[in-house]
Structures are given as structure tokens and as C-alpha cells.
Design an enzyme around this catalytic site. Structure first.
Site, mmCIF file in Angstrom:
data_model
loop_
_atom_site.group_PDB
_atom_site.id
_atom_site.type_symbol
_atom_site.label_atom_id
_atom_site.label_comp_id
_atom_site.label_asym_id
_atom_site.label_seq_id
_atom_site.Cartn_x
_atom_site.Cartn_y
_atom_site.Cartn_z
ATOM 1 C CE1 TYR A 33 0.256 -11.847 22.404
ATOM 2 C CE2 TYR A 33 -1.272 -13.691 22.440
ATOM 3 C CZ TYR A 33 0.024 -13.205 22.412
ATOM 4 O OH TYR A 33 1.076 -14.072 22.405
ATOM 5 N NE ARG A 52 -0.542 -12.661 30.458
ATOM 6 C CZ ARG A 52 -0.360 -13.938 30.104
ATOM 7 N NH1 ARG A 52 0.720 -14.592 30.525
ATOM 8 N NH2 ARG A 52 -1.225 -14.553 29.344
ATOM 9 N NE ARG A 100 3.476 3.979 9.225
ATOM 10 C CZ ARG A 100 4.720 4.435 9.328
ATOM 11 N NH1 ARG A 100 4.980 5.696 9.082
ATOM 12 N NH2 ARG A 100 5.704 3.627 9.700
ATOM 13 C CE LYS A 148 -0.727 -13.649 25.993
ATOM 14 N NZ LYS A 148 0.252 -14.601 25.488
ATOM 15 C CD GLU A 180 9.153 -16.148 27.234
ATOM 16 O OE1 GLU A 180 8.171 -16.470 27.922
ATOM 17 O OE2 GLU A 180 9.398 -14.975 26.907
ATOM 18 C CG LEU A 205 3.933 -13.602 28.866
ATOM 19 C CD1 LEU A 205 3.716 -12.115 28.572
ATOM 20 C CD2 LEU A 205 2.996 -14.435 28.027
HETATM 21 N N1 PLP Z 1 5.793 -17.196 27.086
HETATM 22 C C1 PLP Z 1 5.388 -16.697 25.904
HETATM 23 C C2 PLP Z 1 6.380 -16.013 25.033
HETATM 24 C C3 PLP Z 1 4.038 -16.826 25.497
HETATM 25 O O1 PLP Z 1 3.647 -16.333 24.313
HETATM 26 C C4 PLP Z 1 3.137 -17.518 26.347
HETATM 27 C C5 PLP Z 1 1.725 -17.679 25.972
HETATM 28 O O2 PLP Z 1 1.274 -17.236 24.959
HETATM 29 C C6 PLP Z 1 3.608 -18.025 27.566
HETATM 30 C C7 PLP Z 1 4.938 -17.844 27.910
HETATM 31 C C8 PLP Z 1 2.697 -18.779 28.497
HETATM 32 O O3 PLP Z 1 1.825 -17.883 29.131
HETATM 33 P P1 PLP Z 1 0.393 -18.397 29.643
HETATM 34 O O4 PLP Z 1 0.669 -19.518 30.586
HETATM 35 O O5 PLP Z 1 -0.183 -17.216 30.321
HETATM 36 O O6 PLP Z 1 -0.347 -18.823 28.422
#
Ligand code: PLP
Length: 285
Positions: A33, A52, A100, A148, A180, A205
Site C-alpha cells: 500500500y 516506493r 487459497r 510496505k 521506528e 520502512l
Molecule cells: N515507518 C513505518 C513503519 C510506516 O508505516 C510509515 C508510514 O506509514 C513510515 C515509517 C513513514 O513513511 P512515509 O514518510 O513514507 O509516510
């Protein structure tokens, strides 16, 4: 009021939108997503989100559901149909619907594409004045956090633990170092003004906002270093903040109950928020 959403080629009222029970996003969390923020009715850093998305799809050997020009026009159409001035557009791609089976479905199975909007005040967010409180939790996610994916159960549990501990969010810790936040990247600012955030790897991420803030901080002449840090170091930092597409730059004022710096949003975090929002407004499409 009912929104218009987009599902596999059609703009439909949200009540009429349907997805197969065999969709692999539903059965296996086999989907990725993106969330693109809307400011003044325009999209922030759309190219970054598309880059991304391409990467996430490639890492999972998933077909693109449409070309980027078409994805952009769907975003714009949804923003217009729902009259969104400020908020976000959520996009999800899954490997599609098939019997499935752990093995991927046959080549040619159509990926699913869903988009919807959510209205939200993003630029005048009162949380930016107050600052966020965070608590630390162990990072129990899978090891490919750079993709993501929609498998967000652990971040959701971590967010609930933060709420139970009377905090706004959780910072996840692995091997003694902060990875994070549940849905954002984590940053600290040292007493000498150096901005610190964890380098890109499979552990986090690769935030689109993170990249923009690093670039803008450098352009504004601030020192930064990409290296991991611990909760202890963060508690002793002058300032802390998080970044994400919808929170922009958001100060963090308490970590595990201890105040960061003076326990109020720090001057450099506030400045970076301002710089980021100005740039986002200027470059939105
Ligand atoms: N880290 C995680 C785990 C996230 O889910 C997100 C955003 O959803 C981010 C960092 C920040 O990413 P972005 O700046 O692209 O929204």
C-alpha cells in the site's frame, strides 16, 4: 456522507464496493500500500510514493495493477469527487483473487487495486503544538520492513499497548536500538544540533517524508548523521520527533515517561516541520 472509492476499474459509493473473499490481500496479507497526503487539494510527493510502490511490487514479484499515469488520474479523480482539501489517499494493491494456496496464483491473475480517501486536518494539527508521547516496545515484526505490506497487525498491537500505557505511540526496539515508530520514522536531535535517524535497511520502512526531511535539513545547513540510536540516548537527546506522510514532522516530548529536553516541542523540530510543510505546499501536484 458516503465517499466514492475506487475498486478494480470502477468509481463506486463505499457501500457498493466489493472485494472477493478469495483476495490474497484478505487471506495472506499478500498486498502492498501507499498513503499520499493531500494538501490544498493536491498530492504531496506523488513521485516518491510511486517509486516506493514500484519497489514494493518488485520485491514481492507482484504485477503492477495499472501504469503510473492512470494511478495519478485515479488519485486526482477521487480527490475531486470527494472534495478533499486536506487528508490522504490510500492505495492498496494485492496479488488478486485465486483459490487459497500458499503458492502464488497462476501468471496473469489480475492484481486488485483499491483506493479511497480520508479527510483529515494535517497542516493545523494541534498535536504539533503539544508534542507526542511514546513508549518503547520490542520490535516483533517480520524482517522485511522495507516493503510496505498490509500486514500491520504487530504495529496495531504496539499502538494499543502505547494507548494502554497512556502514550500516543510506540517506538519499536530491536537489539537495543530503535527501529521506528508504529507508522513513522524516529529521529533525535543531539545537544550540538546534529540530527540523527536510522539508515535505510531492511529493518525500517524507507519513509518518503524521511528522505524529504533529510534533504531539506541538509539544504538548510543542518548537520545530520544516519545511524541507529537507543532509547537511553533518545531520552537524553535535546529533541526528538517522528516523520510520516500524514504527520509530516511531529515533535516527541516524552519517551517512556521521561521528558525529552525541556519536555515541549523543540525549536529545530518545529522549524523542520515548517520547512517541510512549505516545501510540500510548493511542490504538491
Ligand atoms: N515507518 C513505518 C513503519 C510506516 O508505516 C510509515 C508510514 O506509514 C513510515 C515509517 C513513514 O513513511 P512515509 O514518510 O513514507 O509516510
Amino acid at each position: 456522507m458516503s465517499r466514492t472509492v475506487y475498486v478494480n476499474g470502477a468509481f463506486v459509493p463505499e457501500e457498493a464496493a466489493t472485494i472477493s473473499v478469495f483476495d490474497r490481500g484478505f487471506l495472506f496479507a499478500d498486498g502492498v500500500y501507499e498513503v499520499t497526503t493531500v494538501l490544498g487539494g493536491r498530492l504531496i510527493d506523488f513521485a516518491g510514493h510511486m517509486a516506493r510502490l514500484r519497489r514494493s511490487l518488485a520485491e514481492l514479484a507482484m504485477d503492477a495493477p495499472a501504469d503510473e499515469a492512470e494511478i495519478l488520474s485515479i488519485h486526482r479523480e477521487l480527490v475531486a469527487r470527494n472534495g478533499i482539501e486536506e487528508g490522504m489517499v490510500y492505495l492498496q494493491v494485492t496479488r488478486g483473487a485465486a483459490d487459497r494456496d500458499f503458492a502464488f496464483p497462476p501468471a496473469g491473475t489480475k492484481p486488485s487495486l483499491v483506493l479511497f480517501t480520508q479527510e483529515k486536518a494535517v497542516s493545523d494539527n494541534p498535536a504539533a503544538e503539544k508534542g507526542l508521547t511514546v513508549v518503547s516496545v520490542p520490535d516483533q515484526r517480520w524482517a522485511r520492513r522495507d516493503i510496505k505490506t498490509v500486514q500491520l497487525l504487530y504495529p496495531s498491537l504496539a499502538k494499543m499497548e502505547a494507548k494502554a500505557r497512556d502514550a500516543d505511540d510506540a517506538w519499536m526496539v530491536e537489539n537495543g536500538l530503535v527501529t521506528e515508530g508504529t507508522s513513522n520514522n524516529a529521529w533525535i536531535i543531539l545537544a550540538d544540533g546534529t540530527i540523527v535517524t536510522r539508515p535505510r535497511s531492511e529493518a525500517i520502512l524507507h519513509g518518503i517524508t524521511r528522505s524529504a526531511v533529510l534533504r531539506l535539513a541538509e539544504e538548510a545547513g543542518h548537520r545530520f548523521v544516519e545511524r541507529p540510536f537507543s532509547i537511553e540516548e533518545a531520552k537524553g537527546a535535546a529533541e526528538a520527533f517522528i516523520t510520516s506522510a500524514s504527520a509530516f514532522v511531529m515533535p516527541v516530548v516524552r519517551i517512556d515517561g521521561a521528558p525529552v529536553g525541556a519536555g515541549v516541542p523543540g525549536p529545530l523540530s518545529r522549524r523542520l516541520r515548517q520547512i517541510y510543510i512549505e516545501e510540500a505546499r510548493r511542490t504538491a501536484i
